[in-house]
Structure formats: C-alpha cells, structure tokens
Scaffold this motif. Structure first.
Motif, PDB file in Angstrom:
ATOM      1  N   ALA A  49      59.274  20.756  75.430  1.00  0.00           N
ATOM      2  CA  ALA A  49      58.205  21.729  75.657  1.00  0.00           C
ATOM      3  C   ALA A  49      58.700  22.892  76.505  1.00  0.00           C
ATOM      4  O   ALA A  49      58.360  24.051  76.234  1.00  0.00           O
ATOM      5  N   ASN A  91      54.123  29.480  77.799  1.00  0.00           N
ATOM      6  CA  ASN A  91      53.163  28.591  77.174  1.00  0.00           C
ATOM      7  C   ASN A  91      53.231  27.232  77.863  1.00  0.00           C
ATOM      8  O   ASN A  91      54.207  26.503  77.714  1.00  0.00           O
ATOM      9  N   SER A 134      51.160  14.537  83.071  1.00  0.00           N
ATOM     10  CA  SER A 134      52.454  14.056  82.612  1.00  0.00           C
ATOM     11  C   SER A 134      53.391  13.718  83.765  1.00  0.00           C
ATOM     12  O   SER A 134      53.451  14.430  84.767  1.00  0.00           O
ATOM     13  N   ARG A 188      60.912  25.085  74.285  1.00  0.00           N
ATOM     14  CA  ARG A 188      60.099  25.856  73.338  1.00  0.00           C
ATOM     15  C   ARG A 188      59.357  26.991  74.035  1.00  0.00           C
ATOM     16  O   ARG A 188      59.204  28.081  73.472  1.00  0.00           O
ATOM     17  N   SER A 189      58.889  26.730  75.258  1.00  0.00           N
ATOM     18  CA  SER A 189      58.204  27.783  76.007  1.00  0.00           C
ATOM     19  C   SER A 189      59.147  28.933  76.325  1.00  0.00           C
ATOM     20  O   SER A 189      58.782  30.103  76.213  1.00  0.00           O
ATOM     21  N   TYR A 241      55.819  22.773  86.394  1.00  0.00           N
ATOM     22  CA  TYR A 241      56.290  23.164  85.063  1.00  0.00           C
ATOM     23  C   TYR A 241      57.025  24.498  85.117  1.00  0.00           C
ATOM     24  O   TYR A 241      58.052  24.681  84.465  1.00  0.00           O
ATOM     25  N   PRO A 255      51.823  23.474  78.219  1.00  0.00           N
ATOM     26  CA  PRO A 255      51.026  22.499  77.469  1.00  0.00           C
ATOM     27  C   PRO A 255      49.835  21.996  78.282  1.00  0.00           C
ATOM     28  O   PRO A 255      49.832  22.032  79.512  1.00  0.00           O
ATOM     29  N   ASP A 256      48.837  21.481  77.582  1.00  0.00           N
ATOM     30  CA  ASP A 256      47.624  20.998  78.241  1.00  0.00           C
ATOM     31  C   ASP A 256      47.861  19.735  79.060  1.00  0.00           C
ATOM     32  O   ASP A 256      47.168  19.494  80.041  1.00  0.00           O
ATOM     33  N   TYR A 257      48.820  18.921  78.655  1.00  0.00           N
ATOM     34  CA  TYR A 257      49.024  17.622  79.291  1.00  0.00           C
ATOM     35  C   TYR A 257      49.856  17.697  80.575  1.00  0.00           C
ATOM     36  O   TYR A 257      50.171  16.659  81.160  1.00  0.00           O
ATOM     37  N   VAL A 258      50.191  18.883  81.040  1.00  0.00           N
ATOM     38  CA  VAL A 258      51.101  19.038  82.176  1.00  0.00           C
ATOM     39  C   VAL A 258      50.539  18.404  83.449  1.00  0.00           C
ATOM     40  O   VAL A 258      51.276  17.831  84.239  1.00  0.00           O
TER      41      VAL A 258
END
Length: 146
Positions: A104, A31, A39, A107-108, A55, A33-36
């Motif tokens: 993140a 998973n 960021s 969690r992924s 990521y 995140p959209d902001y990768v």
C-alpha cells in the motif's frame, strides 16, 4: 556549506523523514488506506502504532530508502521493517513486516509519481520528480539546521 546543493545523503535521516512525512501529510496527495488506524505493522506486534501519522512516516522512510538504493521491491522492504517475534518460552524467530502495508505504501508513492516500476528491472526506482521533491525537502532541512 552551500544548502542549495544539499541532497538526502547530506542530512540526518531522522530529521529528513520527519520533514518529508510532514510534506506528504500537508500535500494531501498520498492515498492512505482506510484500514490504517487498525492495522499492525508486523505480525509480531500486539497493537497498532500509537502515532496517528505512522503511515506518512513509513512512506517517507520508504521513499528515502528507494532514493538511496533503487531496485527495492516489497520483499526487501518487508525485511527492513521486520522484527523478532516473541513466542513465549520458545526461542524468538524473525518475522518480516506485513506485505499489505508495504504494498500500500509503494502504491501510494507511485500514485504521487515519487517512485515507479521500471519495465526491464526489478523493484521500484525514484522518478525525476520524486528526486526533485526529496532534494528540495533535504535542502530545507539542511538550511534549518545551519
């Protein structure tokens, strides 16, 4: 050397992280995140990473680190990815990596069942399925090298 018994400890860290990042990207289960894309990885950095797959590489490196030494939480991983912050004419100071990115990633990896939180211990630990996946990728890397 028998490649069937190769573990993460037996192969080059650089080669393993590249191979495991490719596995994570190919599986499509991580998973992201959209902001990768926007960021930064540290407050001391001026720009986001140039590599589009940073990521996946970070997730692979964190998974390898937890495999080698379990019980690592957000704080310890933040210190691992910290850097020296340049402050102009003033002395440089250490700045840890961003906690949101680290959280993140953890969690992924937990969503993929590679790592897990243990109720009576601190930090994250590798799961049996995660250890199997990491050892399988390490055996492939060792076989490719020989």
């Amino acid at each position: 050397m028998s490649t069937g018994g190769a573990t993460v400890k037996d192969v080059s860290p650089h080669d393993f992280v590249k191979a495991f990042a490719a596995f994570l990207k190919k599986s499509g289960k991580l998973n992201v995140p959209d902001y990768v894309e926007l960021s930064k990885t540290n407050i001391s950095k001026e720009l986001a990473p140039y590599d589009q797959d940073w990521y996946y590489i970070r997730a692979a490196a964190v998974a390898r680190r937890i495999y080698l030494q379990g019980g690592q939480g957000v704080g310890r991983i933040r210190r691992k990815y910290g850097a020296s912050k340049r402050r102009g004419s003033r002395p440089c100071h250490y700045s840890p990596g961003l906690g949101g990115v680290t959280r993140a990633v953890l969690r992924s990896l937990e969503g993929m069942k590679i790592i897990q939180k243990v109720a009576d211990a601190n930090g994250r630990y590798i799961t049996s399925t995660g250890q199997r996946d990491l050892d399988r990728i390490a055996a492939q890397v060792a076989q490719k090298k020989s």
